[in-house]
Design a protein around this motif. Sequence first.
Motif, PDB file in Angstrom:
ATOM      1  N   ALA A 109       1.030  -1.322   0.076  1.00  0.00           N
ATOM      2  CA  ALA A 109      -0.002   0.087   0.121  1.00  0.00           C
ATOM      3  C   ALA A 109       0.834   1.180  -0.196  1.00  0.00           C
ATOM      4  O   ALA A 109       0.686   2.397  -0.707  1.00  0.00           O
ATOM      5  N   ARG A 110       1.927   1.343   0.742  1.00  0.00           N
ATOM      6  CA  ARG A 110       2.822   2.239   0.708  1.00  0.00           C
ATOM      7  C   ARG A 110       3.579   2.544  -0.643  1.00  0.00           C
ATOM      8  O   ARG A 110       3.613   3.810  -1.060  1.00  0.00           O
ATOM      9  N   PHE A 111       3.938   1.507  -1.008  1.00  0.00           N
ATOM     10  CA  PHE A 111       4.474   1.476  -2.463  1.00  0.00           C
ATOM     11  C   PHE A 111       3.698   2.275  -3.435  1.00  0.00           C
ATOM     12  O   PHE A 111       3.879   2.792  -4.329  1.00  0.00           O
ATOM     13  N   GLU A 112       2.451   1.515  -3.534  1.00  0.00           N
ATOM     14  CA  GLU A 112       1.445   1.993  -4.501  1.00  0.00           C
ATOM     15  C   GLU A 112       1.297   3.614  -4.327  1.00  0.00           C
ATOM     16  O   GLU A 112       1.105   4.123  -5.192  1.00  0.00           O
ATOM     17  N   GLU A 113       1.170   4.083  -3.157  1.00  0.00           N
ATOM     18  CA  GLU A 113       0.919   5.428  -2.658  1.00  0.00           C
ATOM     19  C   GLU A 113       2.074   6.632  -3.397  1.00  0.00           C
ATOM     20  O   GLU A 113       1.752   7.326  -3.880  1.00  0.00           O
ATOM     21  N   HIS A 114       3.426   5.595  -3.190  1.00  0.00           N
ATOM     22  CA  HIS A 114       4.221   6.513  -4.000  1.00  0.00           C
ATOM     23  C   HIS A 114       4.440   6.415  -5.424  1.00  0.00           C
ATOM     24  O   HIS A 114       5.308   6.964  -6.240  1.00  0.00           O
ATOM     25  N   LEU A 115       3.670   5.586  -6.158  1.00  0.00           N
ATOM     26  CA  LEU A 115       3.430   5.554  -7.573  1.00  0.00           C
ATOM     27  C   LEU A 115       2.841   6.761  -8.179  1.00  0.00           C
ATOM     28  O   LEU A 115       2.971   7.195  -9.320  1.00  0.00           O
ATOM     29  N   VAL A 116       2.069   7.438  -7.303  1.00  0.00           N
ATOM     30  CA  VAL A 116       1.457   8.755  -7.685  1.00  0.00           C
ATOM     31  C   VAL A 116       0.199   8.114  -8.837  1.00  0.00           C
ATOM     32  O   VAL A 116      -0.905   8.500  -8.486  1.00  0.00           O
ATOM     33  N   GLU A 117       0.594   7.634  -9.802  1.00  0.00           N
ATOM     34  CA  GLU A 117      -0.523   7.226 -10.739  1.00  0.00           C
ATOM     35  C   GLU A 117      -1.494   6.195 -10.119  1.00  0.00           C
ATOM     36  O   GLU A 117      -0.909   5.170  -9.473  1.00  0.00           O
ATOM     37  N   PRO A 118      -2.783   6.602 -10.169  1.00  0.00           N
ATOM     38  CA  PRO A 118      -3.612   5.584  -9.609  1.00  0.00           C
ATOM     39  C   PRO A 118      -3.785   4.318 -10.391  1.00  0.00           C
ATOM     40  O   PRO A 118      -3.441   4.325 -11.386  1.00  0.00           O
ATOM     41  N   ALA A 119      -4.431   3.175  -9.800  1.00  0.00           N
ATOM     42  CA  ALA A 119      -4.767   2.025 -10.496  1.00  0.00           C
ATOM     43  C   ALA A 119      -5.740   2.176 -11.541  1.00  0.00           C
ATOM     44  O   ALA A 119      -6.603   3.273 -11.492  1.00  0.00           O
ATOM     45  N   ASP A 120      -5.829   1.456 -12.528  1.00  0.00           N
ATOM     46  CA  ASP A 120      -6.646   1.810 -13.447  1.00  0.00           C
ATOM     47  C   ASP A 120      -7.500   0.423 -13.878  1.00  0.00           C
ATOM     48  O   ASP A 120      -6.890  -0.685 -13.917  1.00  0.00           O
ATOM     49  N   HIS A 121      -8.874   0.300 -14.319  1.00  0.00           N
ATOM     50  CA  HIS A 121      -9.640  -0.810 -14.220  1.00  0.00           C
ATOM     51  C   HIS A 121     -10.319  -0.642 -15.461  1.00  0.00           C
ATOM     52  O   HIS A 121     -11.495  -1.264 -15.689  1.00  0.00           O
ATOM     53  N   THR A 122      -9.797   0.131 -16.680  1.00  0.00           N
ATOM     54  CA  THR A 122     -10.414   0.156 -17.979  1.00  0.00           C
ATOM     55  C   THR A 122     -10.509  -1.162 -18.631  1.00  0.00           C
ATOM     56  O   THR A 122      -9.570  -1.919 -18.530  1.00  0.00           O
ATOM     57  N   PRO A 123     -11.485  -1.509 -19.011  1.00  0.00           N
ATOM     58  CA  PRO A 123     -11.845  -2.774 -19.913  1.00  0.00           C
ATOM     59  C   PRO A 123     -10.598  -2.859 -21.173  1.00  0.00           C
ATOM     60  O   PRO A 123     -10.395  -1.962 -21.725  1.00  0.00           O
ATOM     61  N   PHE A 124      -9.967  -4.030 -21.329  1.00  0.00           N
ATOM     62  CA  PHE A 124      -8.968  -4.180 -22.111  1.00  0.00           C
ATOM     63  C   PHE A 124      -9.516  -3.888 -23.658  1.00  0.00           C
ATOM     64  O   PHE A 124      -8.646  -3.399 -24.453  1.00  0.00           O
ATOM     65  N   ARG A 125     -10.426  -4.502 -23.882  1.00  0.00           N
ATOM     66  CA  ARG A 125     -10.903  -4.625 -25.289  1.00  0.00           C
ATOM     67  C   ARG A 125      -9.832  -5.042 -26.318  1.00  0.00           C
ATOM     68  O   ARG A 125      -9.583  -4.126 -27.312  1.00  0.00           O
ATOM     69  N   PRO A 126      -9.307  -6.191 -26.111  1.00  0.00           N
ATOM     70  CA  PRO A 126      -8.131  -6.571 -26.997  1.00  0.00           C
ATOM     71  C   PRO A 126      -8.686  -6.733 -28.570  1.00  0.00           C
ATOM     72  O   PRO A 126      -9.842  -7.495 -28.435  1.00  0.00           O
TER      73      PRO A 126
END
Length: 386
Positions: free
Chosen positions: A72-89
């Motif tokens: 959680a601390r690691f992800e906090e310092h990524l700055v960029e939020p997680a993304d759950h957009t559909p992939f639609r390959p």
Amino acid sequence: MKRRSVISLPAVALAAPHLADARAAAGFEGPSVIDGNLPVFFERLKPELTFPLAWPNAREREFRDWKRRARARFEEHLVEPADHTPFRPEIVDEQPGPGYRRRQLIFNVTRHSRVRATMLVPDGPGPFPAALLLHDHGARFDIGKEKLIEPWYDEARLTSARAWSARYFSGRFPGDHLAARGYAVLAVDALGWGDRGGLTYEGQQALASNLFNLGSSPAGLMAREDARAAALLTTLPEIDRRRIAAVGFSMGGYRAWQVAALSGHIAATVSACWMTGLKEMMVPGNNTLRGQSAFYMLHPGLYRHLDIPDVASLAAPRPMYLTGGELDPLFTAEGVAVAYRKIARVYASQRAASRLRTRTWPGLGHIFTAEMQDDAFAWLDQNLKT
């Protein structure tokens, strides 16, 4: 008429040594406070980095509880939020190859970017073990994914890619070699390379500062995109979602253990030529001190909490292979040794010492030769094919 203060030259000469002594006694740094891109007080900063969130220092008794808090601390310092957009390959090209199919597909790597990826899929019904291939930096931006999978679709990139392969991989394309061994492989360009190019070496700092101003970061974005690529593999029918590896060289090696730390989809990791302790990396003359490329491997503030090998240890106890050359000029021997010891300590604490393999190749530099690949991929077979 204004009075003028007059100090004779001999008096100034006599005062100067005393002023210098007084400044030194007060800790005054002098006229130059930057030396080789480092502040002159950099050695005084290092003891302040105690890495309090590292597993040996953790307040948690349960390893999974520590991993949850540290990640959680690691992800906090990524700055960029997680993304759950559909992939639609969408598959846009497929060609027969020697024992595998060559495929190009496009997918939503984030909510903002739909990208083209290259994939090799072994002939047969599957599902297959898979490898997410993570390209290096190399200060070369015209090719990204093409450094690892031979680009059958572009003659100009093919020439560049073959030269890269000859320089770093003994003339091999690691992705094609893995496909011949029975792995489905996927490679995607990081922002700035290949299809997502336009970047120059000198432009990296401006790109980084602009992303920071926009609430993102180049390193954080790359980390999130790599995790998204790993997640994409789990959705493809040809892939055994329980047997996905992350494989990379140089910056790609950094990306490999980073995505393993970030994503539970990675079952095993092969990282070549990117591992060190942070303090041992920050020494005069090191390539990192030049800035520029460092922005792709920099999460501001994270090292107040975790050392570089502490982050990699978030992947434990899943299998991890770390390797590099004895003469690699980018990492000190001390830094590599410190990192390997820290990671080994974590694996041992989880009774998983046999799942970690570290190897330093005598006489080799920053390179991933055919012999190194064979050793790494044989290890991968043992951990993903049995």
